[in-house]
Motif scaffolding. Structure first.
Motif, PDB file in Angstrom:
ATOM      1  N   ALA A   1       0.861  -1.187   0.000  1.00 32.02           N
ATOM      2  CA  ALA A   1       0.000   0.000   0.000  1.00 32.02           C
ATOM      3  C   ALA A   1       0.894   1.231   0.000  1.00 32.02           C
ATOM      4  CB  ALA A   1      -0.902   0.007   1.229  1.00 32.02           C
TER       5      ALA A   1
ATOM      6  N   SER B   1      -0.117   4.346   1.047  1.00 29.55           N
ATOM      7  CA  SER B   1      -0.368   5.192   2.212  1.00 29.55           C
ATOM      8  C   SER B   1      -1.345   4.502   3.149  1.00 29.55           C
ATOM      9  CB  SER B   1      -0.921   6.555   1.781  1.00 29.55           C
ATOM     10  OG  SER B   1      -2.163   6.389   1.125  1.00 29.55           O
ATOM     11  N   GLY B   2      -1.440   5.066   4.336  1.00 27.74           N
ATOM     12  CA  GLY B   2      -2.338   4.511   5.338  1.00 27.74           C
ATOM     13  C   GLY B   2      -2.062   5.127   6.676  1.00 27.74           C
ATOM     14  N   TYR B   3      -2.129   4.272   7.721  1.00 29.14           N
ATOM     15  CA  TYR B   3      -2.025   4.776   9.088  1.00 29.14           C
ATOM     16  C   TYR B   3      -1.224   3.824   9.959  1.00 29.14           C
ATOM     17  CZ  TYR B   3      -5.887   7.444   7.266  1.00 29.14           C
ATOM     18  OH  TYR B   3      -6.665   8.248   6.496  1.00 29.14           O
TER      19      TYR B   3
ATOM     20  N   ASP C   1       3.549  11.539   8.396  1.00 30.90           N
ATOM     21  CA  ASP C   1       2.960  12.758   7.859  1.00 30.90           C
ATOM     22  C   ASP C   1       2.625  13.692   9.018  1.00 30.90           C
ATOM     23  OD1 ASP C   1       3.126  11.497   5.419  1.00 30.90           O
ATOM     24  OD2 ASP C   1       0.988  11.058   5.269  1.00 30.90           O
TER      25      ASP C   1
ATOM     26  N   SER D   1      -0.381  14.672   9.678  1.00 34.07           N
ATOM     27  CA  SER D   1      -1.763  14.434  10.058  1.00 34.07           C
ATOM     28  C   SER D   1      -1.883  13.323  11.099  1.00 34.07           C
ATOM     29  CB  SER D   1      -2.574  14.057   8.820  1.00 34.07           C
ATOM     30  OG  SER D   1      -3.882  13.724   9.155  1.00 34.07           O
TER      31      SER D   1
ATOM     32  N   ALA E   1      -1.279   9.326  10.090  1.00 35.39           N
ATOM     33  CA  ALA E   1      -1.124   9.136   8.650  1.00 35.39           C
ATOM     34  C   ALA E   1       0.352   8.922   8.308  1.00 35.39           C
ATOM     35  CB  ALA E   1      -1.666  10.346   7.895  1.00 35.39           C
TER      36      ALA E   1
ATOM     37  N   ALA F   1       3.127   7.477   4.837  1.00 38.51           N
ATOM     38  CA  ALA F   1       3.356   6.995   3.479  1.00 38.51           C
ATOM     39  C   ALA F   1       4.171   5.716   3.607  1.00 38.51           C
ATOM     40  CB  ALA F   1       4.092   8.038   2.656  1.00 38.51           C
TER      41      ALA F   1
ATOM     42  N   ASP G   1      -4.142   0.128   5.867  1.00 36.98           N
ATOM     43  CA  ASP G   1      -4.179   0.880   4.619  1.00 36.98           C
ATOM     44  C   ASP G   1      -5.295   1.928   4.709  1.00 36.98           C
ATOM     45  OD1 ASP G   1      -6.630  -0.397   4.078  1.00 36.98           O
ATOM     46  OD2 ASP G   1      -5.779  -1.700   2.524  1.00 36.98           O
ATOM     47  N   ASP G   2      -5.522   2.645   3.607  1.00 32.13           N
ATOM     48  CA  ASP G   2      -6.533   3.703   3.615  1.00 32.13           C
ATOM     49  C   ASP G   2      -7.951   3.187   3.825  1.00 32.13           C
ATOM     50  OD1 ASP G   2      -4.774   5.862   3.311  1.00 32.13           O
ATOM     51  OD2 ASP G   2      -4.683   5.568   1.139  1.00 32.13           O
ATOM     52  N   ASN G   3      -8.180   1.891   3.600  1.00 32.66           N
ATOM     53  CA  ASN G   3      -9.491   1.279   3.826  1.00 32.66           C
ATOM     54  C   ASN G   3      -9.572   0.579   5.184  1.00 32.66           C
ATOM     55  OD1 ASN G   3     -10.569   2.010   1.273  1.00 32.66           O
ATOM     56  ND2 ASN G   3      -9.284   0.425   0.362  1.00 32.66           N
ATOM     57  N   ILE G   4      -8.596   0.812   6.038  1.00 32.89           N
ATOM     58  CA  ILE G   4      -8.497   0.266   7.393  1.00 32.89           C
ATOM     59  C   ILE G   4      -8.318  -1.263   7.397  1.00 32.89           C
ATOM     60  CG2 ILE G   4      -9.370   0.449   9.765  1.00 32.89           C
ATOM     61  CD1 ILE G   4      -8.851   3.126   8.414  1.00 32.89           C
TER      62      ILE G   4
END
Length: 169
Positions: A38, A40-42, A67, A69, A97, A99, A130-133
């Motif tokens: 992925a 980006s994400g968290y 990031d 955020s 957040a 990368a 990922d961005d979709n958790i």
């Protein structure tokens, strides 16, 4: 990739020397995200929390690859120099957040009150999404954690607590 991260993390933990009042030294955490698949994400960080326990804190500092955020979902996380401070006596969650594709790193330091009967061990848990958790990496299938660092308070005042690692691979 992940094996190198785990080996380095274990070495850092083994070399970490604690000093000061009820501290457990500093652990340097480096997570190679190049194999996550992925962009980006968290990165999610939490310190186990429960009312009425001996106070423990976990301080995340020297954050590299993050990031600007961050979503703080609690009263138990506050900004600190170069990072965040977590308390175990109230709800805490930091969803930051990032990368993916490189190395994310931070330093982790524990401290807290002594506990003569050591009834409560605090757990600092790190997970990646990922961005979709959806969970990323070689995470624990039960907890979703990449890393669980437990902190056991000292049994006597003025001495160090101790840490242990549970690294999912």
């Amino acid at each position: 990739m992940m094996f190198t991260f785990l080996r380095r993390l274990a070495l850092a933990a083994a070399l970490a020397a604690g000093s000061g009042f009820a501290s457990a030294g500093m652990i340097h955490v480096a997570i190679d995200t190049s194999g996550f698949g992925a962009a980006s994400g968290y990165l999610d960080m939490q310190l186990s929390a429960s009312a009425g326990v001996p106070l423990a804190t976990a301080v995340v500092s020297n954050m590299v690859g993050f990031d600007s955020s961050a979503f703080i979902d609690s009263w138990g996380v506050t900004p600190a120099a170069g990072g965040y401070a977590f308390r175990n006596d109230t709800s805490n969650d930091l969803f930051h957040a990032v990368a993916f594709g490189g190395v994310l790193s931070f330093d982790l330091t524990f401290a807290g009150a002594f506990d003569p009967v050591t009834r409560y061990v605090s757990h600092f848990v790190v997970s990646a999404f990922d961005d979709n958790i959806a969970p990323l990496g070689n995470y624990d299938p039960v907890t979703g954690a990449l890393l669980d660092v437990s902190w056991t308070p000292s049994r006597t005042a003025g001495t160090e607590g101790s840490t242990a690692l549970d690294i999912s691979d």
